[in-house]
Design a protein around this motif. Structure first.
Motif, PDB file in Angstrom:
ATOM      1  N   ALA A  51     -68.984  42.505  15.930  1.00  0.00           N
ATOM      2  CA  ALA A  51     -69.177  42.485  14.528  1.00  0.00           C
ATOM      3  C   ALA A  51     -67.629  42.038  13.996  1.00  0.00           C
ATOM      4  O   ALA A  51     -66.774  42.517  14.309  1.00  0.00           O
ATOM      5  CB  ALA A  51     -69.749  43.535  14.036  1.00  0.00           C
ATOM      6  N   GLU A  52     -67.835  40.752  13.130  1.00  0.00           N
ATOM      7  CA  GLU A  52     -66.531  40.516  12.312  1.00  0.00           C
ATOM      8  C   GLU A  52     -66.126  41.870  11.577  1.00  0.00           C
ATOM      9  O   GLU A  52     -66.810  42.648  10.999  1.00  0.00           O
ATOM     10  CB  GLU A  52     -67.128  39.548  11.191  1.00  0.00           C
ATOM     11  N   GLN A  53     -64.916  42.137  11.383  1.00  0.00           N
ATOM     12  CA  GLN A  53     -64.192  43.137  10.601  1.00  0.00           C
ATOM     13  C   GLN A  53     -63.387  42.688   9.785  1.00  0.00           C
ATOM     14  O   GLN A  53     -62.437  41.821   9.936  1.00  0.00           O
ATOM     15  CB  GLN A  53     -63.307  44.049  11.634  1.00  0.00           C
ATOM     16  N   LYS A  54     -63.456  43.232   8.416  1.00  0.00           N
ATOM     17  CA  LYS A  54     -62.566  42.857   7.405  1.00  0.00           C
ATOM     18  C   LYS A  54     -61.346  43.834   7.372  1.00  0.00           C
ATOM     19  O   LYS A  54     -61.547  44.981   7.345  1.00  0.00           O
ATOM     20  CB  LYS A  54     -63.581  42.729   6.108  1.00  0.00           C
ATOM     21  N   VAL A  55     -60.311  43.262   7.162  1.00  0.00           N
ATOM     22  CA  VAL A  55     -59.166  44.303   7.085  1.00  0.00           C
ATOM     23  C   VAL A  55     -58.565  44.216   5.738  1.00  0.00           C
ATOM     24  O   VAL A  55     -58.088  42.899   5.251  1.00  0.00           O
ATOM     25  CB  VAL A  55     -58.058  43.941   8.220  1.00  0.00           C
ATOM     26  N   ASP A  56     -58.176  45.040   4.724  1.00  0.00           N
ATOM     27  CA  ASP A  56     -57.276  45.211   3.878  1.00  0.00           C
ATOM     28  C   ASP A  56     -55.855  45.727   3.969  1.00  0.00           C
ATOM     29  O   ASP A  56     -55.833  46.758   4.376  1.00  0.00           O
ATOM     30  CB  ASP A  56     -57.893  45.990   2.623  1.00  0.00           C
ATOM     31  N   LEU A  57     -55.053  44.710   4.352  1.00  0.00           N
ATOM     32  CA  LEU A  57     -53.587  45.050   4.914  1.00  0.00           C
ATOM     33  C   LEU A  57     -53.071  45.961   3.902  1.00  0.00           C
ATOM     34  O   LEU A  57     -52.202  46.818   4.330  1.00  0.00           O
ATOM     35  CB  LEU A  57     -52.990  43.719   5.262  1.00  0.00           C
ATOM     36  N   ALA A  58     -53.100  45.848   2.476  1.00  0.00           N
ATOM     37  CA  ALA A  58     -52.721  46.844   1.555  1.00  0.00           C
ATOM     38  C   ALA A  58     -53.106  48.164   1.710  1.00  0.00           C
ATOM     39  O   ALA A  58     -52.137  49.125   2.023  1.00  0.00           O
ATOM     40  CB  ALA A  58     -52.778  45.972   0.322  1.00  0.00           C
ATOM     41  N   ALA A  59     -54.288  48.323   1.722  1.00  0.00           N
ATOM     42  CA  ALA A  59     -54.907  49.750   2.140  1.00  0.00           C
ATOM     43  C   ALA A  59     -54.479  50.311   3.617  1.00  0.00           C
ATOM     44  O   ALA A  59     -53.989  51.336   3.595  1.00  0.00           O
ATOM     45  CB  ALA A  59     -56.362  49.604   2.032  1.00  0.00           C
ATOM     46  N   GLN A  60     -54.235  49.461   4.549  1.00  0.00           N
ATOM     47  CA  GLN A  60     -53.700  49.889   5.751  1.00  0.00           C
ATOM     48  C   GLN A  60     -52.319  50.457   5.691  1.00  0.00           C
ATOM     49  O   GLN A  60     -52.024  51.525   6.267  1.00  0.00           O
ATOM     50  CB  GLN A  60     -54.007  48.830   6.992  1.00  0.00           C
ATOM     51  N   ALA A  61     -51.481  49.322   4.892  1.00  0.00           N
ATOM     52  CA  ALA A  61     -49.930  49.823   5.061  1.00  0.00           C
ATOM     53  C   ALA A  61     -49.839  51.280   4.141  1.00  0.00           C
ATOM     54  O   ALA A  61     -48.808  52.075   4.618  1.00  0.00           O
ATOM     55  CB  ALA A  61     -49.250  48.693   4.072  1.00  0.00           C
ATOM     56  N   GLU A  62     -50.779  51.579   3.129  1.00  0.00           N
ATOM     57  CA  GLU A  62     -50.431  52.742   2.669  1.00  0.00           C
ATOM     58  C   GLU A  62     -50.750  53.930   3.494  1.00  0.00           C
ATOM     59  O   GLU A  62     -50.124  54.948   3.175  1.00  0.00           O
ATOM     60  CB  GLU A  62     -51.504  53.028   1.531  1.00  0.00           C
ATOM     61  N   LYS A  63     -51.453  53.727   4.659  1.00  0.00           N
ATOM     62  CA  LYS A  63     -51.654  54.622   5.773  1.00  0.00           C
ATOM     63  C   LYS A  63     -50.481  54.960   6.600  1.00  0.00           C
ATOM     64  O   LYS A  63     -50.552  55.844   7.506  1.00  0.00           O
ATOM     65  CB  LYS A  63     -52.945  54.563   6.570  1.00  0.00           C
ATOM     66  N   GLY A  64     -49.581  54.185   6.424  1.00  0.00           N
ATOM     67  CA  GLY A  64     -48.240  54.192   7.374  1.00  0.00           C
ATOM     68  C   GLY A  64     -48.775  53.789   8.814  1.00  0.00           C
ATOM     69  O   GLY A  64     -49.439  52.806   8.825  1.00  0.00           O
ATOM     70  N   LEU A  65     -48.007  54.488   9.740  1.00  0.00           N
ATOM     71  CA  LEU A  65     -48.248  54.059  11.093  1.00  0.00           C
ATOM     72  C   LEU A  65     -49.750  54.273  11.630  1.00  0.00           C
ATOM     73  O   LEU A  65     -50.132  53.435  12.238  1.00  0.00           O
ATOM     74  CB  LEU A  65     -47.396  54.950  12.195  1.00  0.00           C
ATOM     75  N   GLU A  66     -50.380  55.107  10.827  1.00  0.00           N
ATOM     76  CA  GLU A  66     -51.705  55.438  11.331  1.00  0.00           C
ATOM     77  C   GLU A  66     -52.634  54.292  10.827  1.00  0.00           C
ATOM     78  O   GLU A  66     -53.849  54.110  10.883  1.00  0.00           O
ATOM     79  CB  GLU A  66     -52.200  56.710  10.869  1.00  0.00           C
ATOM     80  N   GLY A  67     -52.240  53.458   9.828  1.00  0.00           N
ATOM     81  CA  GLY A  67     -52.870  52.349   9.292  1.00  0.00           C
ATOM     82  C   GLY A  67     -52.769  51.024  10.223  1.00  0.00           C
ATOM     83  O   GLY A  67     -53.489  49.949   9.925  1.00  0.00           O
ATOM     84  N   LYS A  68     -52.115  51.159  11.311  1.00  0.00           N
ATOM     85  CA  LYS A  68     -51.818  49.839  11.962  1.00  0.00           C
ATOM     86  C   LYS A  68     -53.549  49.439  12.513  1.00  0.00           C
ATOM     87  O   LYS A  68     -54.147  50.326  13.373  1.00  0.00           O
ATOM     88  CB  LYS A  68     -50.917  50.227  13.155  1.00  0.00           C
ATOM     89  N   VAL A  69     -53.620  48.270  12.678  1.00  0.00           N
ATOM     90  CA  VAL A  69     -54.583  47.834  13.309  1.00  0.00           C
ATOM     91  C   VAL A  69     -54.817  47.277  14.456  1.00  0.00           C
ATOM     92  O   VAL A  69     -53.930  46.158  14.808  1.00  0.00           O
ATOM     93  CB  VAL A  69     -55.418  46.710  12.404  1.00  0.00           C
ATOM     94  N   PRO A  70     -55.038  48.149  15.652  1.00  0.00           N
ATOM     95  CA  PRO A  70     -54.944  47.572  17.156  1.00  0.00           C
ATOM     96  C   PRO A  70     -55.873  46.348  17.341  1.00  0.00           C
ATOM     97  O   PRO A  70     -56.821  45.973  16.925  1.00  0.00           O
ATOM     98  CB  PRO A  70     -55.232  48.718  17.997  1.00  0.00           C
ATOM     99  N   LEU A  71     -55.239  45.675  18.233  1.00  0.00           N
ATOM    100  CA  LEU A  71     -55.783  44.252  18.756  1.00  0.00           C
ATOM    101  C   LEU A  71     -56.310  44.218  20.137  1.00  0.00           C
ATOM    102  O   LEU A  71     -55.676  45.105  20.944  1.00  0.00           O
ATOM    103  CB  LEU A  71     -54.885  43.127  18.489  1.00  0.00           C
ATOM    104  N   LYS A  72     -57.171  43.593  20.431  1.00  0.00           N
ATOM    105  CA  LYS A  72     -57.710  43.368  21.839  1.00  0.00           C
ATOM    106  C   LYS A  72     -57.500  42.079  22.323  1.00  0.00           C
ATOM    107  O   LYS A  72     -57.361  41.014  21.454  1.00  0.00           O
ATOM    108  CB  LYS A  72     -59.193  43.721  21.841  1.00  0.00           C
TER     109      LYS A  72
END
Length: 85
Positions: A51-72
């Motif tokens: 499934a397509e995944q939408k990512v809000d980079l601003a929201a992810q950045a607020e989480k710090g290192l735990e907000g990093k989005v892993p790739l495959k």
């Protein structure tokens, strides 16, 4: 070995070698970062058979290192243009 790709509103779109543990943020930096017109709150990740995944980079950045989005391997990221509304 494989590749990940980024298209759309980045400085240097195209394929990049995948590294284990690579994140979406690292891919965007490798592509020369987002352009000023990119919608950093609406980046799409696509991979065949998933499934397509939408990512809000601003929201992810607020989480710090735990907000990093892993790739495959095989992921394609699309940085779309920001809405002018």
């Amino acid at each position: 070995e494989g590749f990940v790709r980024v298209h759309g509103h980045v400085a240097n779109p195209g394929p990049f070698p995948y590294r284990p543990g690579m994140s979406l943020e690292e891919l965007i930096v490798a592509a020369g970062k987002l352009t000023p017109t990119a919608d950093y709150r609406n980046v799409l990740l696509r991979r065949e058979g998933e499934a397509e995944q939408k990512v809000d980079l601003a929201a992810q950045a607020e989480k710090g290192l735990e907000g990093k989005v892993p790739l495959k391997i095989g992921v394609c990221a699309l940085a779309r243009e920001r809405s002018r509304a």
